[in-house]
Design a protein around this motif. Structure first.
Motif, PDB file in Angstrom:
ATOM      1  N   GLU A  93     -28.642  23.893   2.360  1.00 48.67           N
ATOM      2  CA  GLU A  93     -29.645  22.916   1.953  1.00 48.67           C
ATOM      3  C   GLU A  93     -29.045  21.666   1.344  1.00 48.67           C
ATOM      4  O   GLU A  93     -29.591  20.567   1.585  1.00 48.67           O
ATOM      5  CB  GLU A  93     -30.511  23.528   1.034  1.00 48.67           C
ATOM      6  CG  GLU A  93     -31.437  24.695   1.520  1.00 48.67           C
ATOM      7  CD  GLU A  93     -30.759  25.842   1.607  1.00 48.67           C
ATOM      8  OE1 GLU A  93     -29.557  26.073   0.759  1.00 48.67           O
ATOM      9  OE2 GLU A  93     -30.833  26.847   2.488  1.00 48.67           O
ATOM     10  N   ALA A  94     -27.881  21.886   0.697  1.00 49.82           N
ATOM     11  CA  ALA A  94     -27.009  20.781   0.084  1.00 49.82           C
ATOM     12  C   ALA A  94     -26.843  19.887   1.073  1.00 49.82           C
ATOM     13  O   ALA A  94     -27.194  18.446   0.470  1.00 49.82           O
ATOM     14  CB  ALA A  94     -25.947  21.221  -0.477  1.00 49.82           C
ATOM     15  N   ALA A  95     -26.817  19.746   2.387  1.00 52.43           N
ATOM     16  CA  ALA A  95     -26.095  18.525   3.127  1.00 52.43           C
ATOM     17  C   ALA A  95     -27.562  18.083   3.819  1.00 52.43           C
ATOM     18  O   ALA A  95     -27.483  17.013   4.538  1.00 52.43           O
ATOM     19  CB  ALA A  95     -25.384  19.250   4.512  1.00 52.43           C
ATOM     20  N   GLN A  96     -28.738  18.568   3.481  1.00 53.58           N
ATOM     21  CA  GLN A  96     -29.889  17.833   4.143  1.00 53.58           C
ATOM     22  C   GLN A  96     -30.306  16.687   3.308  1.00 53.58           C
ATOM     23  O   GLN A  96     -30.156  16.792   1.857  1.00 53.58           O
ATOM     24  CB  GLN A  96     -31.033  19.296   4.055  1.00 53.58           C
ATOM     25  CG  GLN A  96     -30.772  20.252   4.870  1.00 53.58           C
ATOM     26  CD  GLN A  96     -30.487  20.059   6.598  1.00 53.58           C
ATOM     27  OE1 GLN A  96     -31.313  19.258   6.905  1.00 53.58           O
ATOM     28  NE2 GLN A  96     -29.674  20.454   6.972  1.00 53.58           N
ATOM     29  N   ILE A  97     -31.027  15.819   3.855  1.00 48.69           N
ATOM     30  CA  ILE A  97     -31.750  14.781   3.095  1.00 48.69           C
ATOM     31  C   ILE A  97     -33.044  15.266   2.495  1.00 48.69           C
ATOM     32  O   ILE A  97     -33.726  16.103   2.985  1.00 48.69           O
ATOM     33  CB  ILE A  97     -32.065  13.706   4.167  1.00 48.69           C
ATOM     34  CG1 ILE A  97     -30.951  12.875   4.693  1.00 48.69           C
ATOM     35  CG2 ILE A  97     -33.181  12.529   3.400  1.00 48.69           C
ATOM     36  CD1 ILE A  97     -30.273  11.821   3.483  1.00 48.69           C
ATOM     37  N   SER A  98     -33.171  14.868   1.259  1.00 47.93           N
ATOM     38  CA  SER A  98     -34.555  15.685   0.146  1.00 47.93           C
ATOM     39  C   SER A  98     -35.543  14.620   0.709  1.00 47.93           C
ATOM     40  O   SER A  98     -35.353  13.327   0.471  1.00 47.93           O
ATOM     41  CB  SER A  98     -34.283  15.798  -1.012  1.00 47.93           C
ATOM     42  OG  SER A  98     -35.313  16.540  -1.685  1.00 47.93           O
ATOM     43  N   PHE A  99     -36.635  15.334   0.792  1.00 48.25           N
ATOM     44  CA  PHE A  99     -38.060  14.369   1.116  1.00 48.25           C
ATOM     45  C   PHE A  99     -38.982  14.970   0.051  1.00 48.25           C
ATOM     46  O   PHE A  99     -40.244  14.958   0.238  1.00 48.25           O
ATOM     47  CB  PHE A  99     -38.804  14.657   2.545  1.00 48.25           C
ATOM     48  CG  PHE A  99     -37.580  14.066   3.555  1.00 48.25           C
ATOM     49  CD1 PHE A  99     -37.482  12.787   3.587  1.00 48.25           C
ATOM     50  CD2 PHE A  99     -36.943  14.785   4.320  1.00 48.25           C
ATOM     51  CE1 PHE A  99     -36.670  12.115   4.785  1.00 48.25           C
ATOM     52  CE2 PHE A  99     -36.114  14.250   5.259  1.00 48.25           C
ATOM     53  CZ  PHE A  99     -36.007  13.100   5.511  1.00 48.25           C
ATOM     54  N   ALA A 100     -38.515  15.940  -0.888  1.00 43.82           N
ATOM     55  CA  ALA A 100     -39.327  16.597  -1.811  1.00 43.82           C
ATOM     56  C   ALA A 100     -39.794  15.633  -2.797  1.00 43.82           C
ATOM     57  O   ALA A 100     -39.882  15.738  -4.288  1.00 43.82           O
ATOM     58  CB  ALA A 100     -38.535  17.697  -2.511  1.00 43.82           C
ATOM     59  N   GLN A 101     -40.705  14.474  -2.497  1.00 49.08           N
ATOM     60  CA  GLN A 101     -41.360  13.585  -3.423  1.00 49.08           C
ATOM     61  C   GLN A 101     -42.434  12.994  -2.691  1.00 49.08           C
ATOM     62  O   GLN A 101     -42.430  13.095  -1.581  1.00 49.08           O
ATOM     63  CB  GLN A 101     -40.393  12.782  -3.829  1.00 49.08           C
ATOM     64  CG  GLN A 101     -39.871  11.510  -2.921  1.00 49.08           C
ATOM     65  CD  GLN A 101     -39.219  10.456  -3.781  1.00 49.08           C
ATOM     66  OE1 GLN A 101     -38.224  10.549  -4.491  1.00 49.08           O
ATOM     67  NE2 GLN A 101     -39.568   9.023  -3.487  1.00 49.08           N
ATOM     68  N   GLN A 102     -43.408  12.443  -3.375  1.00 48.48           N
ATOM     69  CA  GLN A 102     -44.622  11.714  -3.004  1.00 48.48           C
ATOM     70  C   GLN A 102     -43.842  10.522  -2.090  1.00 48.48           C
ATOM     71  O   GLN A 102     -42.802   9.612  -2.545  1.00 48.48           O
ATOM     72  CB  GLN A 102     -45.327  11.250  -4.026  1.00 48.48           C
ATOM     73  CG  GLN A 102     -46.631  10.245  -3.743  1.00 48.48           C
ATOM     74  CD  GLN A 102     -47.667  11.341  -3.216  1.00 48.48           C
ATOM     75  OE1 GLN A 102     -47.803  12.567  -3.846  1.00 48.48           O
ATOM     76  NE2 GLN A 102     -48.584  10.709  -2.485  1.00 48.48           N
ATOM     77  N   PRO A 103     -44.348  10.264  -0.665  1.00 48.82           N
ATOM     78  CA  PRO A 103     -43.600   9.253  -0.116  1.00 48.82           C
ATOM     79  C   PRO A 103     -44.005   7.890  -0.626  1.00 48.82           C
ATOM     80  O   PRO A 103     -44.940   7.703  -1.328  1.00 48.82           O
ATOM     81  CB  PRO A 103     -44.487   9.423   1.299  1.00 48.82           C
ATOM     82  CG  PRO A 103     -45.032  10.937   1.341  1.00 48.82           C
ATOM     83  CD  PRO A 103     -45.282  11.323  -0.155  1.00 48.82           C
ATOM     84  N   PRO A 104     -42.851   7.168  -0.364  1.00 51.28           N
ATOM     85  CA  PRO A 104     -41.773   7.222   0.452  1.00 51.28           C
ATOM     86  C   PRO A 104     -40.541   7.822  -0.345  1.00 51.28           C
ATOM     87  O   PRO A 104     -40.633   7.460  -1.529  1.00 51.28           O
ATOM     88  CB  PRO A 104     -41.614   5.617   0.792  1.00 51.28           C
ATOM     89  CG  PRO A 104     -41.951   5.022  -0.462  1.00 51.28           C
ATOM     90  CD  PRO A 104     -43.294   5.662  -0.953  1.00 51.28           C
ATOM     91  N   ALA A 105     -39.826   8.647   0.443  1.00 46.16           N
ATOM     92  CA  ALA A 105     -38.408   9.079  -0.006  1.00 46.16           C
ATOM     93  C   ALA A 105     -37.617   7.956  -0.309  1.00 46.16           C
ATOM     94  O   ALA A 105     -37.438   7.183   0.728  1.00 46.16           O
ATOM     95  CB  ALA A 105     -37.987  10.263   0.598  1.00 46.16           C
ATOM     96  N   ILE A 106     -37.176   7.718  -1.169  1.00 40.95           N
ATOM     97  CA  ILE A 106     -36.343   6.658  -1.257  1.00 40.95           C
ATOM     98  C   ILE A 106     -34.765   6.845  -1.257  1.00 40.95           C
ATOM     99  O   ILE A 106     -34.400   7.588  -1.985  1.00 40.95           O
ATOM    100  CB  ILE A 106     -36.540   5.620  -2.597  1.00 40.95           C
ATOM    101  CG1 ILE A 106     -37.867   5.247  -2.819  1.00 40.95           C
ATOM    102  CG2 ILE A 106     -35.418   4.399  -2.840  1.00 40.95           C
ATOM    103  CD1 ILE A 106     -38.272   5.053  -4.226  1.00 40.95           C
ATOM    104  N   ILE A 107     -33.914   6.143  -0.471  1.00 40.22           N
ATOM    105  CA  ILE A 107     -32.526   6.563  -0.062  1.00 40.22           C
ATOM    106  C   ILE A 107     -31.601   5.103  -0.648  1.00 40.22           C
ATOM    107  O   ILE A 107     -32.068   4.037   0.009  1.00 40.22           O
ATOM    108  CB  ILE A 107     -32.112   6.947   1.235  1.00 40.22           C
ATOM    109  CG1 ILE A 107     -33.143   8.158   1.561  1.00 40.22           C
ATOM    110  CG2 ILE A 107     -30.612   7.107   1.385  1.00 40.22           C
ATOM    111  CD1 ILE A 107     -32.893   8.330   3.017  1.00 40.22           C
ATOM    112  N   LEU A 108     -30.995   5.208  -1.684  1.00 38.96           N
ATOM    113  CA  LEU A 108     -30.214   4.176  -2.136  1.00 38.96           C
ATOM    114  C   LEU A 108     -28.684   4.347  -1.369  1.00 38.96           C
ATOM    115  O   LEU A 108     -28.179   5.132  -1.832  1.00 38.96           O
ATOM    116  CB  LEU A 108     -30.370   4.024  -3.439  1.00 38.96           C
ATOM    117  CG  LEU A 108     -29.435   2.817  -4.171  1.00 38.96           C
ATOM    118  CD1 LEU A 108     -30.229   1.633  -3.955  1.00 38.96           C
ATOM    119  CD2 LEU A 108     -29.154   3.259  -5.572  1.00 38.96           C
TER     120      LEU A 108
END
Length: 455
Positions: A93-108
């Motif tokens: 699970e550690a290597a997966q991108i997390s989408f566990a939040q209200q969209p949009p999932a923000i990636i910096l």
């Protein structure tokens, strides 16, 4: 990729497999070879020390000593510990991108200038769009580098994601907040924010990216690092990890790195998982990082699973099924079919990419062949076919001397190359004939006879 390290470790693995008995002496010799190989590959010394200590402890343990083939058991220990040092011990699970939040999932996205950060944003947008079926918006908060915003707009358009415009006069925090507002209003699943890089780490840069981070509170903060930097990659990773709550690492230019030290060190130094690896310059050249599979590749065991995935992505299943049905019903394999086969090979990343994923013994067998030359040859063959008329592609037997000269001139090659390509086509055509009318079953039966255990 990782050529020098793979060759050294593959040799050690081969020697270990042949050991009928393990003693302190031959285990110490093996560990010395592994240690030298890792240090030569620019792996950080603390990572090497921990790895050697873990292997030594398990190598002299009951499980290996009492094994019927201790050499094989020891290879298993090295493979598992190599995977662990690259992040397998953190769990899948550690290597997966997390989408566990209200969209949009923000990636910096963070990192130094010149590591391929902006291109990686485009690659990641393509990956999330195609592999995870997400609606992606990208934005550039890099207001310093000339053409950075235009570059991101271009790569975003190429991968078919959405782009939020910004200008060099805007402030990075305001850009990020405006893009987030737009992403919410237009129902985007993911917002990827590209930030400014510098040639070196400085206080102003860290304050700025920390301010952007504090304003948008990303679920993922990914540090993009050039695998070819070696020890420098480790030092910059540590500096960013101290300044930002990183959630993962993206290694770029792994295809150009013959040493591979960064792949083994960065996770160990930061404690954060490597989530992606850039394996080619193409926009689909981003792979989800799998430590176990990478360990196999480093040890010269290949990555057959990646090869299968590459084939699944590159091969048009419907076209393959149509060709099989055509051949089975006695239809003639023509130049259009041949061109389709060549194009599918290109879609799978070319010969060098395929050979890189094979076990070491196959790579050595292919070692004498120039893979770049093979890829050029494939491109030339496609060019030759493109110079033919529709009638010639459907009925290659029409191609005689005058037609060959015209085709060669149209493709910009010598007539000999046209002859060579026609010979290769005829060989393929002959093979296809054998596969029709029960030939496939005969071939499978003969293969079965050659393979012990399949009878």
């Amino acid at each position: 990729m990782l050529d020098n390290l793979t060759q050294r470790l593959a040799k050690v693995v081969k020697t270990m497999r042949g050991e009928a008995r393990l003693t302190e002496a031959n285990t110490a010799e093996m560990l010395r070879e592994v240690r030298m190989a890792l240090l030569e590959a620019d792996v950080a010394l603390p990572a090497v020390r921990e790895f050697i200590a873990r292997v030594k402890e398990k190598a002299l343990g009951e499980e290996v000593i009492s094994s019927l083939s201790p050499g094989q058991a020891l290879v298993g220990v090295v493979q598992r510990e190599l995977a662990a040092i690259m992040g397998a011990d953190l769990g899948p699970e550690a290597a997966q991108i997390s989408f566990a939040q209200q969209p949009p999932a923000i990636i910096l996205m963070a990192g130094l200038q010149g590591v391929g950060k902006t291109t990686t944003v485009g690659k990641l947008a393509k990956y999330l769009k195609e592999q995870k079926k997400k609606k992606v918006l990208t934005v550039s908060a890099d207001v310093y580098r000339p053409a950075a915003i235009a570059q991101l707009q271009s790569v975003t358009a190429q991968v078919g994601a959405d782009f939020f415009p910004s200008t060099a006069q805007d402030k990075p925090v305001e850009i990020a907040l405006a893009a987030l507002d737009w992403a919410k209003k237009h129902y985007h699943d993911v917002l990827i924010i590209d930030t400014a890089g510098r040639l070196g780490i400085d206080e102003a840069m860290m304050q700025e990216i920390a301010a952007v981070h504090g304003a948008v509170k990303p679920i993922e903060t990914l540090f993009v690092v050039d695998a070819m930097l070696g020890q420098d990659a480790i030092n910059t990773a540590k500096a960013f990890n101290d300044a930002l709550p990183l959630t993962g690492i993206v290694l770029t230019k792994l295809d150009g790195d013959s040493r591979g030290g960064a792949a083994l060190s960065v996770r160990h130094i930061t404690g954060k998982p490597i989530k992606f690896a850039g394996v080619s310059e193409k926009l689909d050249g981003l792979e989800a990082f799998d430590p176990t599979r990478m360990a196999n590749r480093v040890l010269g065991m290949g990555d057959i699973l990646a090869l299968v995935e590459e084939a699944r992505k590159g091969v048009d299943a419907k076209a393959a099924a149509d060709l099989a049905a055509k051949v089975k019903s006695g239809g003639k394999f023509d130049m259009n079919d041949f061109k389709a086969q060549l194009s599918q090979m290109k879609n799978m990343g070319g010969m060098a990419n395929l050979v890189d994923k094979l076990p070491a013994q196959f790579q050595q067998a292919a070692g004498n062949a120039n893979m770049d030359q093979a890829d050029k040859q494939v491109r030339r063959m496609v060019g030759i076919i493109d110079s033919m008329t529709a009638a010639e592609r459907a009925k290659p037997e029409l191609i005689k001397a005058t037609r060959k000269r015209r085709i060669a001139a149209g493709a910009g090659v010598q007539v000999q190359e046209v002859n060579r390509m026609l010979t290769q086509f005829e060989q393929m055509q002959t093979m296809m004939k054998k596969l029709s009318g029960g030939g496939m079953m005969k071939m499978m039966r003969s293969m079965k006879g050659m393979m012990p255990g399949l009878r």
